[in-house]
Design an enzyme around this catalytic site. Sequence first.
Site, PDB file in Angstrom:
ATOM      1  CB  SER A   1       4.364  -2.512   4.667  1.00 34.05           C
ATOM      2  OG  SER A   1       5.242  -1.656   3.984  1.00 34.05           O
TER       3      SER A   1
ATOM      4  CG  ASP B   1       9.256  -1.767   2.491  1.00 34.76           C
ATOM      5  OD1 ASP B   1       9.524  -2.236   1.368  1.00 34.76           O
ATOM      6  OD2 ASP B   1       8.129  -1.332   2.780  1.00 34.76           O
TER       7      ASP B   1
ATOM      8  CG  ASP C   1       5.557  -4.320   1.205  1.00 36.28           C
ATOM      9  OD1 ASP C   1       6.417  -3.486   1.558  1.00 36.28           O
ATOM     10  OD2 ASP C   1       4.434  -3.990   0.774  1.00 36.28           O
TER      11      ASP C   1
ATOM     12  CG  ASP D   1       5.742  -1.053  -0.687  1.00 31.21           C
ATOM     13  OD1 ASP D   1       6.628  -0.987   0.192  1.00 31.21           O
ATOM     14  OD2 ASP D   1       4.537  -0.813  -0.463  1.00 31.21           O
TER      15      ASP D   1
END
Length: 461
Positions: free
Chosen positions: A113, A255, A257, A259
Site C-alpha cells: 500500500s 497511494d 495500490d 485504494d
Amino acid sequence: MSKLFGTDGIRGLANEFPMTSETALAVGRAAAYVLKNSQPNASLPESKRLGRRPRIVVGKDTRLSGYMIEMALASGICSMGADVILIGPLPTPGVAFVTQSMRADAGIMISASHNPYHDNGIKIFSADGYKLPDEMENEIERLVFSKDLDKYRPTAERVGKAFRIDDAHGRYLVFLKALFPKELDLVGLRVVLDCANGAGYKVAPLVFEELGAEVVKRGVNPNGLNINDKCGALFPDSVATATSEFRGDIGIALDGDGDRCILSDENGEIVDGDQIIGLCALQMAAEGTLKNKTVVTTPMSNMGLEVTLKENGIQMVRAQVGDRYVVDTMRKGGFNFGGEQSGHVIFLDQSTTGDGIVAALKVLEVMRRTGKPLSELKKRIKLFPQVREDVRVSRKEPLDGFKDIQSSIENAQTLLKGRGRVFVRYSGTEPLARVMLEGEDLTQIQSLSKSIASSIQKALG
C-alpha cells in the site's frame, strides 16, 4: 497474537520474514487449500466434484519485489491443484473487481500500500470481492505454520496451472467509466493526477481522459523503486502545488495500490478523506441515496465531520480503525457509505473496498451536479484542529499497563474539557504507536500530543 496477518493482510520488509518467498509459497498453498475446501461441493470426493478447479486472481503493484512474491504465490497455489490468473499491476480494488467479474474463487493483491518500495504485502479477497474474514485468515495462518498440508500434494493432471490475461486494465477501465453518470462528462476540466508511481499508473489517467478531462500526469513512471517516493497520497503537498501551478480544477493523489486518494482544490488547498466523506455524504443525503442516513468512519475521523453530519440529519458510526472493519460495520448495519480520514472512501453500492479512483469520480460528479468548485464544496465540512504523532516502539504491550502513559492521556482529556478528543493506538502494520488529538486550541493540543508521545517513547521506545 497473529504472526502473519495485521489489519490489512500480511506486510513487512521484502525478503525478510514474513515477506519471504518461502512464506509466500506457504501462504499460496494454505490459501488455495482453505478456499478450495470452502466450495459448496467440497465435501464430495474430488473425483465426483462438479465444475472447474478453483481459480485465484493474483495482481500486484509496481514494487521490484512483486515479481519474487508473485512467482512464489503462484507456485504454492498451483501445488494445491488450483489455477492462477496473473493480471500484473492493477489497483487493489481492481483486483477485487476482476475476482468478482471472472467468477474466481479468490483474489490476492501483492502490495504494501502506502509503505516504501522495500516493503511488500499480501491481501486476500474472497470470491465476492471482500477481504477475508478473520476466521479464514486464522486458518490460513495455522496451516502455514503446521505440517498439515504435507500430505496434500496433487500430482499429474491435478496440479494447477498459471496463465496471464492482458485485458484486466481494460475490464476495470470500463467498469470505472460506467460508474460516472452518462449524462455528465469532464469536458473542460483540468485534472492534475498523481499516481504515486504505483498500481494505478496505467488505468487512472485513461479513466479521466476518456471522460473528457485534460489530465496533467504525475507519478506515472514506476521503476520498481520509486513507488510512494515523495509523491502520491502520502505527499499531498506535491499534487496541491502542481494543481495551483497548472491551474487545475482538481488535484488527485492516489497511494501506491490505488485504494485511497487525497485531493487538492483549485487553489492548491488539500482536501482530506474526512472532507471527501463529508461532501459526498451531504450530496447522497440530498439525493436520497444514503442508506439509513448513516456514514461509517473510524475513531481517527475529525469531530468536525461528526458535528457537520449531525447538523444535516446524518448519523456517524465509528468502526475500528482499518478499512476492512469499516466495510464490515457497513455490511452488518445495512449502510452503503463510509471511509477513513486517510482517504479510504467506500461506496459499497459500487465497490467492495476503498477505491481512490471511484472516490475522485464521485467528487467530480458532485462538482458537475452542483456547478461549484471544490474549494466551495469543502467549506461545508468544518473540521477541528487535529494533530498526530507517530512514535516508533520496540514492542507492542497494552498501553493501559503503563501508569505514566495513562496519566498523560488522562491529563489531556481533563484539559480539553469535553471540547476535544484523545485517541492512542498501535499501528496494525508498522511498529508505531499513533497519538491523535483534536481540540479548538491548536497550540494546546500540539503540546498535549507531544507530552503523550514522550511518555510512550520513554516506556516503549
